[in-house]
Write an enzyme that holds these catalytic residues in place. Structure first.
Site, short mmCIF file in Angstrom:
data_model
loop_
_atom_site.label_atom_id
_atom_site.label_comp_id
_atom_site.label_asym_id
_atom_site.label_seq_id
_atom_site.Cartn_x
_atom_site.Cartn_y
_atom_site.Cartn_z
CE LYS A 224 -11.27 9.61 -7.45
NZ LYS A 224 -10.00 9.22 -8.05
NE ARG A 259 -10.16 2.50 -8.64
CZ ARG A 259 -10.86 3.09 -7.68
NH1 ARG A 259 -11.43 4.26 -7.90
NH2 ARG A 259 -11.01 2.51 -6.51
N1 PMM Z 1 -9.33 6.61 -6.71
C1 PMM Z 1 -9.76 6.11 -5.54
C2 PMM Z 1 -9.23 4.90 -5.04
N2 PMM Z 1 -8.33 4.20 -5.75
N3 PMM Z 1 -6.99 3.98 -7.68
C3 PMM Z 1 -6.57 4.46 -8.86
N4 PMM Z 1 -5.66 3.77 -9.58
N5 PMM Z 1 -7.03 5.64 -9.35
C4 PMM Z 1 -7.94 6.41 -8.69
O1 PMM Z 1 -8.30 7.47 -9.20
C5 PMM Z 1 -8.42 5.92 -7.44
C6 PMM Z 1 -7.90 4.68 -6.96
C7 PMM Z 1 -10.78 6.90 -4.80
O2 PMM Z 1 -11.68 6.23 -4.10
P1 PMM Z 1 -12.95 5.36 -4.67
O3 PMM Z 1 -12.44 3.94 -4.70
O4 PMM Z 1 -13.99 5.56 -3.64
O5 PMM Z 1 -13.29 5.89 -6.03
#
Ligand code: PMM
Length: 282
Positions: A224, A259
């Site tokens: 990020k 994640r």
């Molecule tokens: N970050 C992204 C997308 N979905 N879902 C959760 N639960 N937590 C997160 O930090 C999160 C998310 C950002 O986009 P990416 O899929 O490109 O990492």
């Protein structure tokens, strides 16, 4: 809490501590892997690879939520994600989560084989909660200030750690009242969602306070922007070591799931962090 979470169509075993969730974005514009897995075959292959690398679950998303992004209509999210979920569900044993805030997408994904809801709006739409209750599946509740279109304009908090924790606990309690058991609820501070660098750092520094709520915690620091601000690395794919440092912190603070995009690397980071932390009460 029982170290094994079980529901009719899946299970997660936290006996060994933190688990790794692999990210599979079927989008043209996600900030770090946008466009890479738009072709369903490429997406399924990547999902299989993430499982082979040690992912304990796969998070499939059809809508980029990068700062400034616009909502993707449910029909398009379904068109992108359902074929991939269907094909993956036939070939992997680990649970698949659907990254959406839309109940129609959630419903279609669950019919195709997804068995966890990852909702960046923390069930703000009651119809999402209904899907989780009806299907008896776990939910990930994430904190966000504003919407992806506007969230990075001017994030403001008096006390970011307390506000994020209180919001998530309130949403979790609502979910429990609706019939979702606490062990099927995961709280996520929403790194980068309406947060400055300082807010993200405060949330990671005080992550143990979120874990102390008694709910399991999921964190998504992978590649990020805040890591780029610290390291000067503009390209998200150059932020793997920065991600590793953040993941190590998450494990030390008691997170149950991280994640990430770089599953093979982060599985090692989690193993070493876990070993240093000593036996964990899951
Ligand atoms: N970050 C992204 C997308 N979905 N879902 C959760 N639960 N937590 C997160 O930090 C999160 C998310 C950002 O986009 P990416 O899929 O490109 O990492």
């Amino acid at each position: 809490m029982n170290p094994v979470v079980q529901w009719p169509r899946g299970r997660l075993d936290f006996t060994g501590g933190c688990l790794v969730m692999g990210i599979l974005n079927v989008t043209p514009d996600s900030f770090s892997d946008g466009g890479q897995f738009l072709d369903p075959r490429a997406a399924v292959e990547h999902g299989l690879q993430l499982v082979a690398q040690g992912a304990a679950m796969i998070d499939v998303g059809g809508e980029s939520t990068r700062p400034g992004s616009k909502p993707v209509p449910p029909a398009e999210q379904i068109r992108r994600t359902v074929p991939v979920i269907g094909a993956l569900a036939e070939r992997i044993d680990v649970p698949i989560s659907i990254d959406t805030a839309n109940f129609e997408v959630a419903r279609a994904a669950v019919l195709a084989g997804a068995s966890i809801l990852n909702d960046i709006t923390a069930l703000s739409d009651a119809r999402m909660a209904e899907v989780a209750v009806q299907q008896q599946i776990p939910v990930i509740l994430m904190h966000m200030q504003g919407t992806p279109a506007t969230m990075q304009a001017e994030p403001r908090y008096d006390d970011v750690v307390a506000e994020v924790r209180d919001f998530l606990v309130a949403q979790a309690e609502k979910a429990v009242r609706l019939g979702i058991p606490p062990e099927r609820i995961f709280l996520d501070p929403g790194i980068g969602f309406g947060k400055t660098l300082e807010h993200n750092l405060l949330l990671l520094r005080n992550l143990d306070k979120l874990a102390a709520t008694g709910y399991r915690v999921l964190v998504g620091p992978s590649r990020k922007g805040f890591l780029g601000k610290i390291t000067g690395r503009d390209k998200p794919t150059d932020r793997v070591f920065g991600t590793a440092a953040a993941v190590a912190r998450c494990v030390a603070a008691g997170a149950s799931i991280v994640r990430v995009h770089d599953v093979a690397e982060m599985v090692d980071v989690v193993k070493v962090s876990r070993a240093i932390a000593g036996p964990v009460v899951a």
